[in-house]
Design a protein around this motif. Structure first.
Motif, short mmCIF file in Angstrom:
data_model
loop_
_atom_site.label_atom_id
_atom_site.label_comp_id
_atom_site.label_asym_id
_atom_site.label_seq_id
_atom_site.Cartn_x
_atom_site.Cartn_y
_atom_site.Cartn_z
N ASN A 1 37.05 44.06 33.18
CA ASN A 1 37.31 42.86 34.01
C ASN A 1 38.26 43.15 35.18
O ASN A 1 38.98 42.27 35.63
N GLU A 2 38.22 44.40 35.66
CA GLU A 2 39.15 44.78 36.73
C GLU A 2 38.91 43.99 38.01
O GLU A 2 39.86 43.63 38.71
N ILE A 3 37.66 43.72 38.34
CA ILE A 3 37.34 42.95 39.54
C ILE A 3 37.91 41.53 39.43
O ILE A 3 38.49 40.99 40.38
N ALA A 4 37.73 40.91 38.29
CA ALA A 4 38.28 39.56 38.06
C ALA A 4 39.81 39.59 38.15
O ALA A 4 40.43 38.67 38.70
N GLY A 5 40.42 40.65 37.61
CA GLY A 5 41.88 40.77 37.66
C GLY A 5 42.39 40.88 39.08
O GLY A 5 43.39 40.25 39.45
N ALA A 6 41.70 41.69 39.91
CA ALA A 6 42.08 41.82 41.32
C ALA A 6 41.95 40.48 42.04
O ALA A 6 42.78 40.13 42.88
N ALA A 7 40.89 39.75 41.71
CA ALA A 7 40.67 38.45 42.35
C ALA A 7 41.75 37.45 41.97
O ALA A 7 42.25 36.69 42.82
N ILE A 8 42.14 37.41 40.70
CA ILE A 8 43.19 36.49 40.26
C ILE A 8 44.51 36.83 40.94
O ILE A 8 45.26 35.93 41.37
N ALA A 9 44.82 38.12 41.07
CA ALA A 9 46.06 38.54 41.73
C ALA A 9 46.07 38.08 43.19
O ALA A 9 47.10 37.61 43.71
N THR A 10 44.93 38.22 43.86
CA THR A 10 44.83 37.78 45.26
C THR A 10 45.03 36.27 45.38
O THR A 10 45.76 35.80 46.26
N MET A 11 44.39 35.52 44.50
CA MET A 11 44.50 34.06 44.54
C MET A 11 45.94 33.60 44.32
O MET A 11 46.46 32.76 45.08
N LEU A 12 46.61 34.14 43.32
CA LEU A 12 47.98 33.71 43.01
C LEU A 12 48.97 34.11 44.10
O LEU A 12 49.89 33.35 44.43
N SER A 13 48.79 35.29 44.68
CA SER A 13 49.71 35.73 45.74
C SER A 13 49.58 34.86 46.98
O SER A 13 50.58 34.53 47.63
N ASN A 14 48.36 34.46 47.33
CA ASN A 14 48.16 33.57 48.48
C ASN A 14 48.71 32.18 48.21
O ASN A 14 49.20 31.50 49.12
N LEU A 15 48.63 31.74 46.97
CA LEU A 15 49.21 30.44 46.61
C LEU A 15 50.73 30.46 46.77
O LEU A 15 51.32 29.50 47.28
N CYS A 16 51.36 31.54 46.34
CA CYS A 16 52.82 31.68 46.52
C CYS A 16 53.19 31.70 47.99
O CYS A 16 54.21 31.13 48.40
#
Length: 473
Positions: free
Chosen positions: A197-212
């Motif tokens: 699930n590395e692709i999903a993990g990268a996507a979640i990291a991107t989403m949370l960082s942009n939210l911050c």
């Protein structure tokens, strides 16, 4: 706008003002590229060409959020800084409200579209391979359908904050998102989520960082509300036809340039897909490394745009010309340095993201493609600086012409022609050739504009500037 920001626009030496406004923006863009590269680096650790290609395929869809941000962010900031130059604070208020709500609503429409038509959209972007398609689907749904609003609004607010001279605060927000993404990538990819699930993990990291990053920008705006003329309260005045037309006249070329860039990348990926996943993976890495020069130039242009627009509107033409020429020279120098590094160390740079023992074919293609792509860097820098000048001064038609020439009219047809003449490499060669042609045309348009506006070429005395300023006050 406080006296400190006014002094940057009016009295601080031009070169110093450029550094104060543009250097934080350049660093912010560098961090932005580094976090994009970090995604690729960590995905590359999986040793899977399919996963690398999936992230590459999604890049145009993700960058379309930047097109929306530029539509209202670049257009709005241009109108705002020119309104400050004329001391028209009411126009600043209604322009910022129109741009904010426009960006919000259009982003929501795009996010809904990607959710409803995910599979069709990915096929158009070059993700037809079943394995690539499945990985790309996860990435697209998380980063755009769910997290797209935070990404677009954080970028938009950075433009708005920069229009008041707060370049450092705007860049801190961009850097905050980038640094968080780099930190969260390995956590979600290799620790919190199961293997595969590395692709999903990268996507979640991107989403949370942009939210911050978005939360940070909201806090900055809240703290500066007593010193700012920006407004986010909807009113009928924000729909004034002149405000909407001025914002869109500048914003549309900026949006179109990003949009056509993404379409160009999608065409590039689709054509390269016929040569296999190894070619696609190598091209994806080469494009991301080559992004460094483009993002540094983009940072310089975005940082200097308020300075150019303010002085153009305030009729400080000599100061405006100096800002244009200095920023253009710095942009070309930065792009030349990046080009030199890519030519000398292409193999080493690509090998950072690709495991040599497992993906030798991808590595060789990536190294070759990087050496081709980087040749257009200095020419692209010159063209981009000219486009930014026309954006800052509200000359939408000229920036529109350059935007569609740079990406769309010239490079896409050239890809098909060169692909037929020089298989594989010909597709990539279209980009630097287009950059050279667009650079020549942009210089001609810039010089023609100066000749047709003699007041921009004539020296402006200190007395004349003071008289013009006094008349506005």
């Amino acid at each position: 706008m406080r006296e400190h920001e006014k002094s940057i626009f009016e009295t601080v030496p031009v070169l110093k003002a450029i550094f104060q406004l543009a250097i934080p923006t350049v660093f912010g863009q560098i961090i932005l590229v580094i976090y994009n590269m970090a995604d690729t680096f960590f995905i590359g650790l999986t040793g899977s060409d399919a996963k690398i290609t999936a992230a590459t395929v999604c890049m145009p869809a993700f960058m379309f959020l930047s097109a929306i941000s530029n539509l209202f962010g670049v257009g709005g900031s241009s109108v705002i800084c020119r309104s400050y130059g004329k001391r028209d604070l009411e126009r600043v208020k209604h322009t910022s409200a129109f741009a904010t709500w426009g960006c919000l609503m259009l982003t929501l429409v795009y996010c809904a579209f990607t959710f409803l038509f995910t599979d069709t959209f990915l096929d158009l972007l070059g993700g037809k391979n079943p394995l690539v398609h499945e990985y790309a689907r996860r990435y697209l749904l998380i980063t755009i359908s769910i997290g797209g609003l935070a990404t677009a609004m954080s970028t938009f607010l950075s433009h708005l904050i920069r229009s008041e001279g707060h370049s450092l605060q705007a860049s801190i927000g961009i850097m905050l998102g980038g640094i968080l993404n780099i930190a969260l990538d390995p956590l979600f990819m290799f620790v919190l989520l199961p293997s595969g699930n590395e692709i999903a993990g990268a996507a979640i990291a991107t989403m949370l960082s942009n939210l911050c990053s978005l939360v940070y920008f909201i806090c900055v705006l809240f703290r500066q509300r007593s010193h700012s003329s920006l407004s986010f309260r909807p009113s009928m005045r924000m729909f004034d036809r002149r405000i909407a037309m001025d914002v869109l006249a500048v914003g549309l070329p900026a949006c179109l340039m990003t949009l056509l860039e993404n379409i160009s990348y999608a065409v590039l990926d689709n054509l390269m897909a016929s040569y296999g996943i190894a070619c696609q993976a190598g091209l994806g890495i080469a494009k991301k490394i080559n992004m460094l020069a483009h993002c540094m130039v983009r940072g310089m242009s975005q940082g200097v745009l308020p300075l150019i627009g303010y002085n153009y509107s305030a009729r400080h033409y000599r100061r405006m010309r100096q800002a244009v020429l200095y920023s253009m020279g710095i942009s070309v120098l930065l792009a030349t340095l990046c080009m030199t590094c890519c030519l000398l160390f292409s193999h080493s740079l690509v090998s950072i993201f690709i495991l040599e023992e497992q993906q030798l074919e991808s590595l060789n293609y990536g190294s070759l493609f990087l050496r081709i792509l980087c040749l257009g860097g200095p020419f692209s820098a010159c063209a981009y600086a000219t486009i930014s000048f026309f954006q800052a001064t509200g000359k939408g038609t000229r920036s529109f012409c350059l935007a569609i020439l740079r990406k769309g009219i010239l490079d896409i047809p050239m890809m098909f022609v060169l692909n037929a003449l020089i298989p594989t490499c010909g597709i990539v060669m279209a980009t630097p050739i287009t950059d050279v042609i667009c650079c020549a045309i942009s210089i001609v348009l810039f010089l023609a504009f100066l000749r047709s506006h003699r007041e921009l070429s004539a020296p402006v005395t200190a007395t004349a500037r003071e008289t013009a300023l006094a008349a506005q006050l």
